[in-house]
Design a protein around this motif. Structure first.
Motif, PDB file in Angstrom:
ATOM      1  N   ARG A   1      61.468 103.414 -18.015  1.00  0.00           N
ATOM      2  CA  ARG A   1      62.762 102.919 -17.539  1.00  0.00           C
ATOM      3  C   ARG A   1      62.765 102.629 -16.045  1.00  0.00           C
ATOM      4  O   ARG A   1      63.343 101.636 -15.593  1.00  0.00           O
ATOM      5  CB  ARG A   1      63.860 103.933 -17.865  1.00  0.00           C
ATOM      6  CG  ARG A   1      65.252 103.448 -17.480  1.00  0.00           C
ATOM      7  CD  ARG A   1      66.323 104.515 -17.705  1.00  0.00           C
ATOM      8  NE  ARG A   1      67.652 103.984 -17.475  1.00  0.00           N
ATOM      9  CZ  ARG A   1      68.203 103.801 -16.279  1.00  0.00           C
ATOM     10  NH1 ARG A   1      67.516 104.139 -15.184  1.00  0.00           N
ATOM     11  NH2 ARG A   1      69.425 103.308 -16.159  1.00  0.00           N
ATOM     12  N   ARG A   2      62.131 103.485 -15.250  1.00  0.00           N
ATOM     13  CA  ARG A   2      62.171 103.303 -13.794  1.00  0.00           C
ATOM     14  C   ARG A   2      61.473 102.024 -13.342  1.00  0.00           C
ATOM     15  O   ARG A   2      61.668 101.568 -12.210  1.00  0.00           O
ATOM     16  CB  ARG A   2      61.550 104.520 -13.100  1.00  0.00           C
ATOM     17  CG  ARG A   2      60.058 104.717 -13.348  1.00  0.00           C
ATOM     18  CD  ARG A   2      59.618 106.086 -12.833  1.00  0.00           C
ATOM     19  NE  ARG A   2      58.192 106.340 -12.980  1.00  0.00           N
ATOM     20  CZ  ARG A   2      57.620 106.751 -14.110  1.00  0.00           C
ATOM     21  NH1 ARG A   2      58.364 106.917 -15.203  1.00  0.00           N
ATOM     22  NH2 ARG A   2      56.321 106.995 -14.145  1.00  0.00           N
ATOM     23  N   TYR A   3      60.656 101.428 -14.214  1.00  0.00           N
ATOM     24  CA  TYR A   3      59.950 100.194 -13.871  1.00  0.00           C
ATOM     25  C   TYR A   3      60.667  98.939 -14.370  1.00  0.00           C
ATOM     26  O   TYR A   3      60.286  97.833 -14.010  1.00  0.00           O
ATOM     27  CB  TYR A   3      58.532 100.203 -14.463  1.00  0.00           C
ATOM     28  CG  TYR A   3      57.679 101.353 -13.983  1.00  0.00           C
ATOM     29  CD1 TYR A   3      57.205 101.412 -12.673  1.00  0.00           C
ATOM     30  CD2 TYR A   3      57.330 102.387 -14.851  1.00  0.00           C
ATOM     31  CE1 TYR A   3      56.418 102.470 -12.239  1.00  0.00           C
ATOM     32  CE2 TYR A   3      56.534 103.440 -14.432  1.00  0.00           C
ATOM     33  CZ  TYR A   3      56.092 103.473 -13.122  1.00  0.00           C
ATOM     34  OH  TYR A   3      55.298 104.514 -12.702  1.00  0.00           O
ATOM     35  N   TRP A   4      61.662  99.110 -15.218  1.00  0.00           N
ATOM     36  CA  TRP A   4      62.313  97.938 -15.815  1.00  0.00           C
ATOM     37  C   TRP A   4      63.117  97.164 -14.772  1.00  0.00           C
ATOM     38  O   TRP A   4      63.642  97.737 -13.811  1.00  0.00           O
ATOM     39  CB  TRP A   4      63.277  98.361 -16.924  1.00  0.00           C
ATOM     40  CG  TRP A   4      62.651  99.039 -18.095  1.00  0.00           C
ATOM     41  CD1 TRP A   4      61.351  98.998 -18.494  1.00  0.00           C
ATOM     42  CD2 TRP A   4      63.331  99.883 -19.031  1.00  0.00           C
ATOM     43  NE1 TRP A   4      61.177  99.758 -19.617  1.00  0.00           N
ATOM     44  CE2 TRP A   4      62.372 100.307 -19.967  1.00  0.00           C
ATOM     45  CE3 TRP A   4      64.647 100.321 -19.167  1.00  0.00           C
ATOM     46  CZ2 TRP A   4      62.700 101.149 -21.029  1.00  0.00           C
ATOM     47  CZ3 TRP A   4      64.976 101.156 -20.219  1.00  0.00           C
ATOM     48  CH2 TRP A   4      64.006 101.561 -21.142  1.00  0.00           C
ATOM     49  N   ASP A   5      63.266  95.863 -15.028  1.00  0.00           N
ATOM     50  CA  ASP A   5      64.165  95.044 -14.235  1.00  0.00           C
ATOM     51  C   ASP A   5      65.609  95.312 -14.666  1.00  0.00           C
ATOM     52  O   ASP A   5      65.867  95.798 -15.777  1.00  0.00           O
ATOM     53  CB  ASP A   5      63.819  93.578 -14.408  1.00  0.00           C
ATOM     54  CG  ASP A   5      62.539  93.207 -13.665  1.00  0.00           C
ATOM     55  OD1 ASP A   5      62.410  93.585 -12.491  1.00  0.00           O
ATOM     56  OD2 ASP A   5      61.669  92.559 -14.270  1.00  0.00           O
TER      57      ASP A   5
ATOM     58  N   PRO B   1      68.182  93.661 -15.907  1.00  0.00           N
ATOM     59  CA  PRO B   1      68.762  93.239 -17.186  1.00  0.00           C
ATOM     60  C   PRO B   1      68.355  94.136 -18.359  1.00  0.00           C
ATOM     61  O   PRO B   1      69.189  94.447 -19.213  1.00  0.00           O
ATOM     62  CB  PRO B   1      68.211  91.818 -17.371  1.00  0.00           C
ATOM     63  CG  PRO B   1      67.924  91.343 -15.994  1.00  0.00           C
ATOM     64  CD  PRO B   1      67.427  92.552 -15.272  1.00  0.00           C
ATOM     65  N   VAL B   2      67.089  94.540 -18.394  1.00  0.00           N
ATOM     66  CA  VAL B   2      66.632  95.410 -19.482  1.00  0.00           C
ATOM     67  C   VAL B   2      67.298  96.776 -19.367  1.00  0.00           C
ATOM     68  O   VAL B   2      67.793  97.334 -20.346  1.00  0.00           O
ATOM     69  CB  VAL B   2      65.093  95.543 -19.469  1.00  0.00           C
ATOM     70  CG1 VAL B   2      64.633  96.567 -20.503  1.00  0.00           C
ATOM     71  CG2 VAL B   2      64.437  94.192 -19.723  1.00  0.00           C
ATOM     72  N   ARG B   3      67.336  97.299 -18.144  1.00  0.00           N
ATOM     73  CA  ARG B   3      67.955  98.605 -17.933  1.00  0.00           C
ATOM     74  C   ARG B   3      69.437  98.565 -18.306  1.00  0.00           C
ATOM     75  O   ARG B   3      69.966  99.501 -18.913  1.00  0.00           O
ATOM     76  CB  ARG B   3      67.782  99.016 -16.466  1.00  0.00           C
ATOM     77  CG  ARG B   3      68.060 100.497 -16.208  1.00  0.00           C
ATOM     78  CD  ARG B   3      67.864 100.851 -14.748  1.00  0.00           C
ATOM     79  NE  ARG B   3      66.554 100.427 -14.279  1.00  0.00           N
ATOM     80  CZ  ARG B   3      66.369  99.711 -13.176  1.00  0.00           C
ATOM     81  NH1 ARG B   3      67.401  99.312 -12.460  1.00  0.00           N
ATOM     82  NH2 ARG B   3      65.156  99.402 -12.801  1.00  0.00           N
ATOM     83  N   ALA B   4      70.096  97.464 -17.982  1.00  0.00           N
ATOM     84  CA  ALA B   4      71.527  97.360 -18.279  1.00  0.00           C
ATOM     85  C   ALA B   4      71.779  97.325 -19.777  1.00  0.00           C
ATOM     86  O   ALA B   4      72.724  97.958 -20.277  1.00  0.00           O
ATOM     87  CB  ALA B   4      72.099  96.104 -17.615  1.00  0.00           C
ATOM     88  N   PHE B   5      70.943  96.597 -20.514  1.00  0.00           N
ATOM     89  CA  PHE B   5      71.120  96.542 -21.973  1.00  0.00           C
ATOM     90  C   PHE B   5      70.902  97.915 -22.591  1.00  0.00           C
ATOM     91  O   PHE B   5      71.703  98.358 -23.435  1.00  0.00           O
ATOM     92  CB  PHE B   5      70.168  95.529 -22.597  1.00  0.00           C
ATOM     93  CG  PHE B   5      70.164  95.575 -24.101  1.00  0.00           C
ATOM     94  CD1 PHE B   5      71.210  95.029 -24.838  1.00  0.00           C
ATOM     95  CD2 PHE B   5      69.125  96.197 -24.796  1.00  0.00           C
ATOM     96  CE1 PHE B   5      71.223  95.089 -26.226  1.00  0.00           C
ATOM     97  CE2 PHE B   5      69.132  96.263 -26.184  1.00  0.00           C
ATOM     98  CZ  PHE B   5      70.178  95.705 -26.900  1.00  0.00           C
TER      99      PHE B   5
ATOM    100  N   ARG C   1      55.161  97.682 -13.098  1.00  0.00           N
ATOM    101  CA  ARG C   1      53.850  98.315 -13.009  1.00  0.00           C
ATOM    102  C   ARG C   1      52.757  97.265 -12.793  1.00  0.00           C
ATOM    103  O   ARG C   1      52.889  96.117 -13.212  1.00  0.00           O
ATOM    104  CB  ARG C   1      53.539  99.101 -14.289  1.00  0.00           C
ATOM    105  CG  ARG C   1      54.381 100.347 -14.485  1.00  0.00           C
ATOM    106  CD  ARG C   1      54.114 100.962 -15.839  1.00  0.00           C
ATOM    107  NE  ARG C   1      54.594 100.106 -16.924  1.00  0.00           N
ATOM    108  CZ  ARG C   1      54.248 100.261 -18.203  1.00  0.00           C
ATOM    109  NH1 ARG C   1      53.389 101.194 -18.554  1.00  0.00           N
ATOM    110  NH2 ARG C   1      54.746  99.458 -19.118  1.00  0.00           N
ATOM    111  N   ASP C   2      51.676  97.666 -12.170  1.00  0.00           N
ATOM    112  CA  ASP C   2      50.547  96.767 -11.997  1.00  0.00           C
ATOM    113  C   ASP C   2      50.032  96.331 -13.361  1.00  0.00           C
ATOM    114  O   ASP C   2      49.797  97.162 -14.249  1.00  0.00           O
ATOM    115  CB  ASP C   2      49.412  97.466 -11.235  1.00  0.00           C
ATOM    116  CG  ASP C   2      49.740  97.685  -9.766  1.00  0.00           C
ATOM    117  OD1 ASP C   2      50.663  97.020  -9.267  1.00  0.00           O
ATOM    118  OD2 ASP C   2      49.070  98.519  -9.129  1.00  0.00           O
ATOM    119  N   GLY C   3      49.872  95.026 -13.553  1.00  0.00           N
ATOM    120  CA  GLY C   3      49.347  94.502 -14.806  1.00  0.00           C
ATOM    121  C   GLY C   3      50.403  94.234 -15.862  1.00  0.00           C
ATOM    122  O   GLY C   3      50.067  93.744 -16.943  1.00  0.00           O
TER     123      GLY C   3
END
Length: 348
Positions: free
Chosen positions: A208-212, A214-218, A263-265
């Motif tokens: 979750r801490r890496y999500w942008d 919009p994804v976190r909001a959904f 995250r990297d990659g």
């Protein structure tokens, strides 16, 4: 295509009818039959029956950097051997660095993930085989640089308590189950339809801490349940196996998210467009669902390379559309999350 009653139609009979639709139909039927034959053998290996080599031995990494096990190589070899009986112009595999080109006069191109989820083998979890079939283009060097809308067949095998073979020939989705006594796939679910709105989602919440935003909001909206704007409670699922996740969605609905993150990659997502996202999106749309990156329909995307990665969101159409709303310009009206800065399909 006419369908006989459930339990009476074998995959062979089903494909024989398709082969009568013309030269292209015959070629598709031959290729699908070959892949299904290989899947029966792979099923035996995945269950531990007389393996070609040890499934637990790690050989290294494939061309795309994923861990490669003996069973990955065995599955790739079995599919190649089976497809020798089909007329293929070009072939792409997760286990090969580059596409391979054969007879340019042949009618089909085939892309496969020979053993999706092989990292789950030692956990006794479901794994599978994914495939995509497209007509051969005039310039065969462009075989795997075309949008997913050009697919004419796609499917996957799921090696679980039962071995299932999910197939679309562009006319709906049907599911066949392996009869182990006769080594034959039999039609068990015809015209599968994904419910449009199911309150269930699948995502690896540890990221979750890496999500942008919009994804976190959904996901936050889902977790808020009846006390939030969705006004309904959601269940969360996460199997960690693409084939198992999509099989569950085909039968019960819901939405699966494997987004890009920080995250990297992972900036362009993690799943491969040609032989994972394209065939799964084709199957899901044929079953009445939707597949998106958050910004665009997955089937409209054309890859630059055979191993190109992509964010993937697919499942029940209403939930996918809701996620697209969070990614769109109206996000400010949907959520208190900050506006999403990116506007492309992929990041730079």
């Amino acid at each position: 295509m006419a369908r006989q009653s459930l339990g009476l139609t074998t995959l062979g009979e089903y494909l024989e009818r398709h082969s009568e639709t013309g030269p292209l139909g015959f070629s598709v039927a031959t290729a699908v039959d070959a892949i299904a034959t290989a899947c029966i053998e792979i099923s035996g290996l995945a269950r531990g029956g007389a393996p070609v080599t040890s499934a637990d031995i790690i050989l290294g990494t494939n061309a795309d950097g994923d861990v490669q096990k003996d069973l990955d190589i065995s599955a790739d070899w079995l599919i190649r051997r089976a497809l020798a009986s089909a007329s293929i112009a070009a072939f792409a595999s997760e286990e090969a660095a580059k596409p391979e080109f054969y007879d340019p006069a042949s009618l089909l191109c085939v892309a496969v993930d020979p053993l999706d989820g092989s990292a789950n083998l030692d956990l006794n979890m479901s794994v599978g085989t994914i495939f995509s079939i497209t007509p051969a283009p005039r310039d065969v060097s462009q075989a795997f640089r075309r949008p997913g809308t050009e697919q004419i067949a796609a499917g996957f095998a799921l090696y679980g308590p039962q071995t299932s073979f999910v197939l679309t020939l562009g006319d709906g989705v049907d599911i066949f189950t392996l009869d182990p006594a006769d080594a034959i796939f039999r039609l068990t679910r015809a015209r599968v339809r994904i419910p449009a709105d199911v309150s269930e989602f699948a995502i690896n919440a540890s990221n979750r801490r890496y999500w942008d935003p919009p994804v976190r909001a959904f996901i936050d909206e889902c977790l808020a349940g009846v006390e939030g704007p969705a006004d309904q409670d959601f269940n969360m699922r996460w199997i960690g196996s693409l084939v198992a996740e999509i099989y569950r969605i085909l039968l019960h609905g819901g939405v699966f998210l494997y987004p890009a993150d920080n995250r990297d990659g992972y900036g362009n997502g993690r799943l491969r467009l040609v032989y994972e996202a394209h065939p799964m999106a084709f199957i899901v749309e044929q079953a009445g669902g939707a597949a998106s990156t958050g910004y665009a329909r997955v089937l409209d995307l054309a890859p630059d390379t055979v191993h190109q990665r992509v964010p993937l969101i697919l499942g029940s159409s209403e939930q996918v559309r809701r996620i697209e709303q969070f990614h769109g310009p109206e996000i400010g009206a949907c959520t208190n999350a900050p506006l999403f800065a990116h506007r492309g399909f992929f990041r730079v």
